[in-house]
Design a protein around this motif. Sequence first.
Motif, PDB file in Angstrom:
ATOM      1  N   SER A 230       0.804  -1.225   0.000  1.00 39.54           N
ATOM      2  CA  SER A 230       0.000   0.000   0.000  1.00 39.54           C
ATOM      3  C   SER A 230       0.838   1.278   0.000  1.00 39.54           C
ATOM      4  N   GLU A 231       2.172   1.145  -0.004  1.00 40.57           N
ATOM      5  CA  GLU A 231       3.027   2.329  -0.168  1.00 40.57           C
ATOM      6  C   GLU A 231       2.692   3.058  -1.466  1.00 40.57           C
ATOM      7  N   ALA A 232       2.176   2.296  -2.434  1.00 43.38           N
ATOM      8  CA  ALA A 232       1.823   2.888  -3.733  1.00 43.38           C
ATOM      9  C   ALA A 232       0.732   3.941  -3.612  1.00 43.38           C
ATOM     10  N   LEU A 233       0.017   3.953  -2.500  1.00 47.92           N
ATOM     11  CA  LEU A 233      -1.085   4.919  -2.330  1.00 47.92           C
ATOM     12  C   LEU A 233      -0.576   6.317  -1.993  1.00 47.92           C
ATOM     13  N   ASN A 234       0.663   6.429  -1.525  1.00 49.09           N
ATOM     14  CA  ASN A 234       1.175   7.738  -1.112  1.00 49.09           C
ATOM     15  C   ASN A 234       1.051   8.780  -2.213  1.00 49.09           C
ATOM     16  N   ASP A 235       1.513   8.423  -3.418  1.00 44.77           N
ATOM     17  CA  ASP A 235       1.474   9.380  -4.539  1.00 44.77           C
ATOM     18  C   ASP A 235       0.043   9.748  -4.903  1.00 44.77           C
ATOM     19  N   VAL A 236      -0.869   8.770  -4.798  1.00 44.91           N
ATOM     20  CA  VAL A 236      -2.269   9.042  -5.156  1.00 44.91           C
ATOM     21  C   VAL A 236      -2.917   9.953  -4.106  1.00 44.91           C
ATOM     22  N   PHE A 237      -2.595   9.730  -2.835  1.00 42.50           N
ATOM     23  CA  PHE A 237      -3.090  10.614  -1.774  1.00 42.50           C
ATOM     24  C   PHE A 237      -2.725  12.063  -2.077  1.00 42.50           C
ATOM     25  N   ILE A 238      -1.449  12.264  -2.355  1.00 41.89           N
ATOM     26  CA  ILE A 238      -0.955  13.630  -2.594  1.00 41.89           C
ATOM     27  C   ILE A 238      -1.590  14.219  -3.843  1.00 41.89           C
ATOM     28  N   ASP A 239      -1.683  13.423  -4.909  1.00 47.04           N
ATOM     29  CA  ASP A 239      -2.270  13.892  -6.169  1.00 47.04           C
ATOM     30  C   ASP A 239      -3.745  14.258  -5.968  1.00 47.04           C
ATOM     31  N   ASN A 240      -4.457  13.431  -5.235  1.00 50.06           N
ATOM     32  CA  ASN A 240      -5.870  13.732  -4.942  1.00 50.06           C
ATOM     33  C   ASN A 240      -6.009  15.062  -4.212  1.00 50.06           C
ATOM     34  N   PHE A 241      -5.141  15.280  -3.239  1.00 52.09           N
ATOM     35  CA  PHE A 241      -5.222  16.502  -2.430  1.00 52.09           C
ATOM     36  C   PHE A 241      -4.895  17.735  -3.262  1.00 52.09           C
ATOM     37  N   GLN A 242      -4.002  17.577  -4.218  1.00 54.75           N
ATOM     38  CA  GLN A 242      -3.672  18.704  -5.099  1.00 54.75           C
ATOM     39  C   GLN A 242      -4.819  19.005  -6.059  1.00 54.75           C
ATOM     40  N   LYS A 243      -5.485  17.969  -6.537  1.00 51.58           N
ATOM     41  CA  LYS A 243      -6.608  18.163  -7.462  1.00 51.58           C
ATOM     42  C   LYS A 243      -7.840  18.717  -6.744  1.00 51.58           C
ATOM     43  N   ASP A 244      -8.019  18.316  -5.487  1.00 50.35           N
ATOM     44  CA  ASP A 244      -9.170  18.776  -4.707  1.00 50.35           C
ATOM     45  C   ASP A 244      -8.696  19.181  -3.316  1.00 50.35           C
ATOM     46  N   PRO A 245      -8.288  20.442  -3.143  1.00 48.01           N
ATOM     47  CA  PRO A 245      -7.754  20.891  -1.844  1.00 48.01           C
ATOM     48  C   PRO A 245      -8.781  20.886  -0.715  1.00 48.01           C
ATOM     49  N   THR A 246     -10.054  20.663  -1.039  1.00 44.39           N
ATOM     50  CA  THR A 246     -11.056  20.590   0.034  1.00 44.39           C
ATOM     51  C   THR A 246     -11.119  19.196   0.652  1.00 44.39           C
ATOM     52  N   LEU A 247     -10.378  18.228   0.092  1.00 48.41           N
ATOM     53  CA  LEU A 247     -10.339  16.893   0.686  1.00 48.41           C
ATOM     54  C   LEU A 247      -9.795  16.965   2.104  1.00 48.41           C
TER      55      LEU A 247
END
Length: 1125
Positions: free
Chosen positions: A210-227
């Motif tokens: 699940s280390e692979a989720l780190n990049d997706v977490f960050i990318d999601n937060f950049q795309k939607d800063p209200t997360l």
Amino acid sequence: MRIVAAAGMNRRTWGNAGNASKWDRNGPHRGRLMLLLWIILSSSLCLMVEGQMKLSPETVQQWAVSFGKEIAALSARYSGAKLLQKKYKDVEAVVKIEEVDGEELVKKFAEEMEEMLGRKMKSVKRLVEAAEDADLYHEYNATLTFEYFNSMLINTVDEDRNPLSLGGEFALEENEHFNKLPVNTQLSNIQVPTNVYNRDPDILNGAYMSEALNDVFIDNFQKDPTLTWQYFGSAAGFFRLYPGIQWIPDENGVVTFDSRNRNWYIQAATSPKDVVIVVDVSGSMKGLRLTIAKHTINTILDTLGENDFVNIIAYSDYVRYVEPCFKGTLVQADLDNREHFKLLVDGLHVKGEGKVKNGMKESFKILNEAAALGQGSLCNQAIMLITDGAMEDFQSVFEEFNWPERRVRVFTYLIGREMTFAENVKWIACNNKGYYTHVSTLADVQENVMEYLHVLSRPMVINHDHDIIWTEAYMDSVLPTTKELFNSEAQSLLLMTSVAMPVFSKKKETLSHGILLGVVGTDVALKELMRLAPRYKLGVHGYGYLITNNGYILSHPDLRPLYKDGKILKPKPNYNSVDLAEVEWEDTEQKLRTAMVKGETGTLALDVRASVDKGRRVMFLKNDYFYTVINETPFSLGIVLTRGYGEYIFIGNVSVEEGLHDLLAPDLTIASEWTYCETDIDPAHRKLSQLQAVVRYLTGKEPDLECDVQLLQQTLFDAVVTAPMEAYWTALMLNTSGMDEGVETAFLGTRSGLMRFQRYAGIEKRVAKFFLTSVDMENMFTLDHFPVWYRRASEYPAGQFLYHMPRQETRAGRIVIATTAVTVTVGKKTAIAGAIGVQMTLDLIESKFWAIASQPNDTDCSNTDGICPLRCDSFDIACYVIDNNGFVLISKQRKDAGNFFGEIDGSVMTTLIRMGMFKRVSLFDYQAMCKMNLHSVSSARPLLSPFYGLASALKWFLSNFLLFLLEFNICGFWHTEHFADAKASFSVSSAHKKRGDLLQPCDTEYPSFVYEPSVKETNSIIKCGRCQKMFVVQQIPESNLLMLVVQADCDCSRQYPPITMEPEEVKYIASVKCDRMRSQKIRRRPESCHAYHAQENANDCGGASVISLSASLFLTCLSFSTLVS
């Protein structure tokens, strides 16, 4: 004058009576004659007194008029209300008044919410794809060594100052977006419950994958800063959270949080289900076995949600329902019902011989009938059998009810260390597509119960159906700032919902096993969602609310999820299963609820009794409800507009330069909880206040800020129109010689959330030190409501001041707040522009009153019919000023101020109600908490003797001590702390017995009292045994106040008890209560159901683990338990 004559006659009469003893000596005849004369005279006197008017209504009327003029002049002068009304009158030619279109408004809000929630769903889908791909290419390695960041161990060192294993340096920085918690927005980290070994191969492989989720977490937060928080809850037991935080254990050093217990995990992992829990209560289940069984039931209940249905059956020689009211049916597994079941399970006792066949038959009948009648979830069906063994021939039951389809899964839990009947119990599960587990200790319960969820998820996993689920509202008590928020924000806005999706193994070799890897999700604060229905568009009494497909409240300004236990605020047991019908209780036919649950779009009009000031006061409103569904979610949105001022909104235009100049005035603020500009998107904006953000946007310093243009325009307009008030108030303050001592604050508020206020007195001199400060939320604009003084003023004619004294518990002090509405009229349409007022000390108002309410001794009494001169400072006269809800402002007894008049003088208040001057209004609270009647909750055996109490305590201690040793020997040290959690679940009953003041949810009725303004004055005489009391009531003109003068020398308290405003619990007779509990309200079922798949491999149905233990320890525990039981 009649009063004087009567008094003189009274003296002569008593004088004659006093000489009777001398005349008696002259002869019995004369004595009898004088006695007869005394009786006649006394009777004449009584007739004269009864017929006379002791209190002059004319005098009281003069006082009321004079006092009304005095306080009206005082309020108008120091508030500047006439000037502000004139300023708004001057701009009427340039403003437009538009009618609010509720239908368009609710659709617009719903579309914006749908768009916002849609962004969250996209983020979750990206996490699912990343997690499944990472697992697909990961080869399981049983000997893997991997150092991950454990959120419990980061930034901690050992005795030698070396970083702990799985810890190390992990950068944390306080972040406004995450409730000012120290977080790491570049990395996630992992939390592992205390009872799970943090280096277990499953944990290490899952953490690595699940280390692979780190990049997706960050990318999601950049795309939607209200997360907000993003997470992955693994089926193995670990919880990966972004952003990474330091996880703080409880005071025992234990972390009991297990993501697999959370609603978002359970609902995403399984489809809706009907569950019948069948528990063995035969004699062999006594002692520790029953304790483990109870804990198992409670843990199963914790895995159910509001889309599930449940019942519990206990069997021995015969079958009985834990709740007899639920006989033969399934009830919704909402929080309320689950807690109710837990209380009843706590009172279970063992007796007799266990006959499982009867219990299974009854369970199948319940499930079959529910399916036939279209009740329950209409999806998965399961029986949970909890027993220490099965000896009967039970195969015929399954042949009759469940084979060959095996539509009902049977899960079995073998309780205790005895393995004699393990094969029988396992056979039941394996031949009914269930799962068998052996639960020998309390620490085994959690892991073994969770197995059934993975079995139920198999059809969904095999079919690869990624259903998106939304949870009911919940209050996350895990994060450390939640308790602080309890005291700082509107209660209904503390809640959140989560969106989640299951993560499956896509490996072909394990497809038929239906392996669930875990669940990913993110939280949505309902506060952020409700910002999309801004208060300024809904008017002073308007509001928005959200409900689920089950009719339960997600967000509503009248939802109160917390209650006070001593000095601590706690969530109510049923805080997230409050039905719309329990909040909008005026909708007696539940038309609104039915339409919204069905996902319809429409409108409804209702006459409502709305309470303000914590239920002490009532307003009568005509509300229009507009509602629609939020697509792609189980939620429906409603908005409320109040007829009158709520129907219209006015729009005025001024230049940015002009408005900005006035916006920068030092006496001006705007609603800090409203969204004028979105400051949560760009991290650089998060420390800006709303006023700072508005100014930076309007000056061009931050042109990229997203701002509400319509709200800014209204705010600028209000800033310009109200600007002259600053100079007016300042001039008054500088004229110190003309200031009345006790005038403390002038203030105003407009419909755009703008406020101005002037402190006439310094902080050291002010009585009301908290008024209009950040802690005085009732009197400020919040996301949840307009100020209470604004709401109340809007229900009275503009220019007429309304006076009230804040409740004592607000710590406002002895103050009076006077407010009046300010309006704008164009043609025949009138809209409210705002409210303006002044806050004064009660001492100032009292001094004005006492100066008026006393006739001087040289008063000409020749034309007065009654006591003259009349003085309120006389010992036999009581004078009061009360408001339109019956609360005392002024009384000779200073402690009376702020209290309800009926509690002070029940006789006068009763008479006023009978005469129609006041009306009693019944209000209902379906979210109340009442003292628990322990006898009705539990049939637990009382402590019959001191020996029994001592023995029970010793039994509890020894059992737990032995379990501690066994757990230490078998599972390792990290398992022992789990008793902190397990112990809490079965020690509830003893706590119940010790404390008789425990609170439980209940329904209450409470009164409010309202003055009938058509009755301007009245007077009457109250007969109280040997005396009678006269009173005069007079309306004080141009106010909401009444003057009340009462004869104080006649005590009527025996004949007329006090009238209190205390709520009374609504007691339902047994049959009605049962009907209410059994009733199946209309609900909208989830669209998807995954109960069956032809490729499912049902052979994986559990196994028995062999546990060795010390025979001496076991026999000691067993014999002691037998002795005590």
